[in-house]
Design a protein around this motif. Structure first.
Motif, PDB file in Angstrom:
ATOM      1  N   ILE A 258       0.832  -1.202   0.000  1.00 13.36           N
ATOM      2  CA  ILE A 258       0.000   0.000   0.000  1.00 13.36           C
ATOM      3  C   ILE A 258       0.869   1.256   0.000  1.00 13.36           C
ATOM      4  O   ILE A 258       2.011   1.242   0.468  1.00 13.36           O
ATOM      5  N   LYS A 259       0.312   2.330  -0.524  1.00 15.44           N
ATOM      6  CA  LYS A 259       1.006   3.615  -0.569  1.00 15.44           C
ATOM      7  C   LYS A 259       0.622   4.425   0.665  1.00 15.44           C
ATOM      8  O   LYS A 259      -0.561   4.565   0.986  1.00 15.44           O
ATOM      9  N   ILE A 260       1.613   4.950   1.362  1.00 14.50           N
ATOM     10  CA  ILE A 260       1.369   5.651   2.622  1.00 14.50           C
ATOM     11  C   ILE A 260       2.241   6.900   2.724  1.00 14.50           C
ATOM     12  O   ILE A 260       3.209   7.063   1.985  1.00 14.50           O
ATOM     13  N   LYS A 261       1.876   7.756   3.677  1.00 15.20           N
ATOM     14  CA  LYS A 261       2.626   8.990   3.918  1.00 15.20           C
ATOM     15  C   LYS A 261       3.177   8.969   5.350  1.00 15.20           C
ATOM     16  O   LYS A 261       2.479   8.595   6.292  1.00 15.20           O
ATOM     17  N   ILE A 262       4.447   9.383   5.518  1.00 18.38           N
ATOM     18  CA  ILE A 262       5.064   9.458   6.842  1.00 18.38           C
ATOM     19  C   ILE A 262       4.474  10.645   7.597  1.00 18.38           C
ATOM     20  O   ILE A 262       4.557  11.791   7.145  1.00 18.38           O
ATOM     21  N   MET A 263       3.879  10.373   8.772  1.00 16.00           N
ATOM     22  CA  MET A 263       3.212  11.421   9.537  1.00 16.00           C
ATOM     23  C   MET A 263       3.932  11.778  10.841  1.00 16.00           C
ATOM     24  O   MET A 263       3.915  12.923  11.277  1.00 16.00           O
ATOM     25  N   HIS A 264       4.557  10.781  11.471  1.00 18.70           N
ATOM     26  CA  HIS A 264       5.175  11.044  12.780  1.00 18.70           C
ATOM     27  C   HIS A 264       6.333  10.079  12.999  1.00 18.70           C
ATOM     28  O   HIS A 264       6.224   8.887  12.720  1.00 18.70           O
ATOM     29  N   ILE A 265       7.457  10.621  13.519  1.00 16.31           N
ATOM     30  CA  ILE A 265       8.635   9.803  13.813  1.00 16.31           C
ATOM     31  C   ILE A 265       9.049  10.049  15.260  1.00 16.31           C
ATOM     32  O   ILE A 265       9.318  11.184  15.651  1.00 16.31           O
ATOM     33  N   ASN A 266       9.088   8.981  16.060  1.00  9.88           N
ATOM     34  CA  ASN A 266       9.530   9.068  17.454  1.00  9.88           C
ATOM     35  C   ASN A 266      10.633   8.033  17.651  1.00  9.88           C
ATOM     36  O   ASN A 266      10.363   6.856  17.891  1.00  9.88           O
ATOM     37  N   ILE A 267      11.885   8.486  17.531  1.00  9.66           N
ATOM     38  CA  ILE A 267      13.008   7.553  17.601  1.00  9.66           C
ATOM     39  C   ILE A 267      13.124   6.922  18.982  1.00  9.66           C
ATOM     40  O   ILE A 267      13.373   5.721  19.111  1.00  9.66           O
ATOM     41  N   LYS A 268      12.947   7.716  20.034  1.00 10.54           N
ATOM     42  CA  LYS A 268      13.111   7.196  21.392  1.00 10.54           C
ATOM     43  C   LYS A 268      12.180   6.025  21.661  1.00 10.54           C
ATOM     44  O   LYS A 268      12.577   5.018  22.244  1.00 10.54           O
ATOM     45  N   GLN A 269      10.935   6.153  21.248  1.00 13.02           N
ATOM     46  CA  GLN A 269       9.961   5.087  21.471  1.00 13.02           C
ATOM     47  C   GLN A 269       9.923   4.083  20.322  1.00 13.02           C
ATOM     48  O   GLN A 269       9.206   3.087  20.393  1.00 13.02           O
ATOM     49  N   GLY A 270      10.687   4.350  19.267  1.00 19.30           N
ATOM     50  CA  GLY A 270      10.720   3.433  18.134  1.00 19.30           C
ATOM     51  C   GLY A 270       9.415   3.395  17.364  1.00 19.30           C
ATOM     52  O   GLY A 270       9.026   2.357  16.829  1.00 19.30           O
ATOM     53  N   ARG A 271       8.733   4.538  17.296  1.00 23.02           N
ATOM     54  CA  ARG A 271       7.417   4.586  16.661  1.00 23.02           C
ATOM     55  C   ARG A 271       7.445   5.382  15.363  1.00 23.02           C
ATOM     56  O   ARG A 271       7.976   6.488  15.309  1.00 23.02           O
ATOM     57  N   LEU A 272       6.844   4.789  14.358  1.00 21.60           N
ATOM     58  CA  LEU A 272       6.704   5.422  13.053  1.00 21.60           C
ATOM     59  C   LEU A 272       5.231   5.344  12.672  1.00 21.60           C
ATOM     60  O   LEU A 272       4.670   4.255  12.567  1.00 21.60           O
ATOM     61  N   SER A 273       4.595   6.513  12.514  1.00 21.48           N
ATOM     62  CA  SER A 273       3.170   6.548  12.185  1.00 21.48           C
ATOM     63  C   SER A 273       2.982   7.027  10.754  1.00 21.48           C
ATOM     64  O   SER A 273       3.677   7.945  10.298  1.00 21.48           O
ATOM     65  N   VAL A 274       2.022   6.400  10.063  1.00 18.84           N
ATOM     66  CA  VAL A 274       1.778   6.735   8.657  1.00 18.84           C
ATOM     67  C   VAL A 274       0.285   6.948   8.413  1.00 18.84           C
ATOM     68  O   VAL A 274      -0.548   6.668   9.277  1.00 18.84           O
ATOM     69  N   SER A 275      -0.031   7.445   7.212  1.00 17.01           N
ATOM     70  CA  SER A 275      -1.424   7.725   6.863  1.00 17.01           C
ATOM     71  C   SER A 275      -1.676   7.412   5.391  1.00 17.01           C
ATOM     72  O   SER A 275      -0.759   7.485   4.563  1.00 17.01           O
ATOM     73  N   LYS A 276      -2.950   7.071   5.083  1.00 16.52           N
ATOM     74  CA  LYS A 276      -3.369   6.879   3.690  1.00 16.52           C
ATOM     75  C   LYS A 276      -4.307   7.993   3.236  1.00 16.52           C
ATOM     76  O   LYS A 276      -4.739   8.012   2.081  1.00 16.52           O
ATOM     77  N   ARG A 277      -4.597   8.905   4.138  1.00 15.21           N
ATOM     78  CA  ARG A 277      -5.530   9.986   3.798  1.00 15.21           C
ATOM     79  C   ARG A 277      -4.860  10.975   2.837  1.00 15.21           C
ATOM     80  O   ARG A 277      -3.666  11.236   2.918  1.00 15.21           O
ATOM     81  N   ASN A 278      -5.654  11.509   1.925  1.00 13.43           N
ATOM     82  CA  ASN A 278      -5.176  12.480   0.925  1.00 13.43           C
ATOM     83  C   ASN A 278      -4.104  11.897   0.012  1.00 13.43           C
ATOM     84  O   ASN A 278      -3.233  12.618  -0.480  1.00 13.43           O
ATOM     85  N   ILE A 279      -4.137  10.586  -0.179  1.00 13.76           N
ATOM     86  CA  ILE A 279      -3.190   9.944  -1.092  1.00 13.76           C
ATOM     87  C   ILE A 279      -3.961   9.368  -2.272  1.00 13.76           C
ATOM     88  O   ILE A 279      -4.934   8.635  -2.102  1.00 13.76           O
ATOM     89  N   LYS A 280      -3.522   9.707  -3.456  1.00  9.18           N
ATOM     90  CA  LYS A 280      -4.182   9.197  -4.661  1.00  9.18           C
ATOM     91  C   LYS A 280      -3.420   8.006  -5.213  1.00  9.18           C
ATOM     92  O   LYS A 280      -2.215   7.909  -5.087  1.00  9.18           O
TER      93      LYS A 280
END
Length: 256
Positions: free
Chosen positions: A234-256
């Motif tokens: 799936i195609k996604i967009k990088i929304m949030h990066i938290n290195i300390k907690q090892g978290r990477l959040s992504v989104s599919k909204r507004n993606i064509k």
């Protein structure tokens, strides 16, 4: 060694120096007793090193004298008034030094490889500088914890010397190593590796990102399994990066 000890005694007398609990002293192991060792620490009163404070497993039949004449540093636990001896420890000194090294690793944000010794329902057990460490299941890339006897990359997440608590993160280490591959707002492709009722876990390079159900689209989705499947790209967009907690959040909204 006798001259050194005599000199040390003179210094103690000259400055009226008293040994106190918590001091680190140098000494030579001179005699093996049934449950410990006598240690010459340069004072008229000998030090005593209990077997349980050596941090060493001893075969009394074959190696009972292998520590004799070894000179090293000891941690002074207390003064035994009854036996007129200073109670010493190697184990506690090594413990103090281990925590100092751990804090330095944390300060320098070091990533290291550690062998996994065993696992439980909550996560993985390993050792860093001879201190037992725990890697929570939520901080491992492999949620099935199939890491036993393998080495994995980790970095320090939480330290508490008073509670002897050391928490590590595998996800944080991997994300830090891959951070140059991600930019906020960047569009990437990822493969779905897990489907939960609250969202999708997507693998991008060697990092697992969370695509929350609220970021899948504008329409409410009752069951993600009806639309997505494991392995789907799936195609996604990088929304949030938290290195300390090892978290990477992504989104599919507004993606064509």
């Amino acid at each position: 060694m006798t001259k050194v000890n005599n000199s040390f005694e003179k210094i103690l007398k000259k400055y009226n120096y008293r040994l106190n609990s918590g001091d680190i002293v140098a000494g030579t192991i001179i005699y093996k007793e049934s449950h410990g060792f006598l240690v010459n620490i340069g004072d008229k009163i000998l030090g005593y090193l209990p077997q349980e404070e050596t941090n060493i497993i001893i075969d009394y039949n074959n190696n009972k004298n292998f520590l004799i004449n070894i000179t090293r540093e000891f941690f002074l636990i207390k003064h035994n008034e009854d036996r007129k001896q200073y109670i010493l420890s190697i184990k506690r000194l090594e413990y103090i030094r281990s925590w100092k090294r751990i804090k330095q690793l944390q300060l320098e944000n070091i990533i290291f490889n550690l062998k996994i010794h065993y696992s439980n329902k909550g996560g993985l057990i390993t050792y860093l500088e001879n201190i037992q460490a725990f890697i929570p299941k939520s901080h491992t890339l492999d949620q099935n914890n199939q890491f036993k006897n393998y080495e994995i990359k980790c970095k320090i997440l939480i330290t508490d010397e008073q509670k002897n608590q050391l928490i590590l993160s595998n996800k944080s280490a991997i994300l830090q190593l891959s951070i140059h591959k991600f930019r906020l707002g960047e569009l990437l492709y990822g493969s779905i590796v897990k489907i939960k009722n609250y969202g999708l876990f997507v693998k991008i390079y060697n990092t697992i990102a969370l695509l929350h159900i609220s970021e899948v689209g504008y329409k409410y989705i009752n069951d993600l399994n009806k639309i997505f499947y494991i392995g789907k790209l799936i195609k996604i967009k990088i929304m949030h990066i938290n290195i300390k907690q090892g978290r990477l959040s992504v989104s599919k909204r507004n993606i064509k």
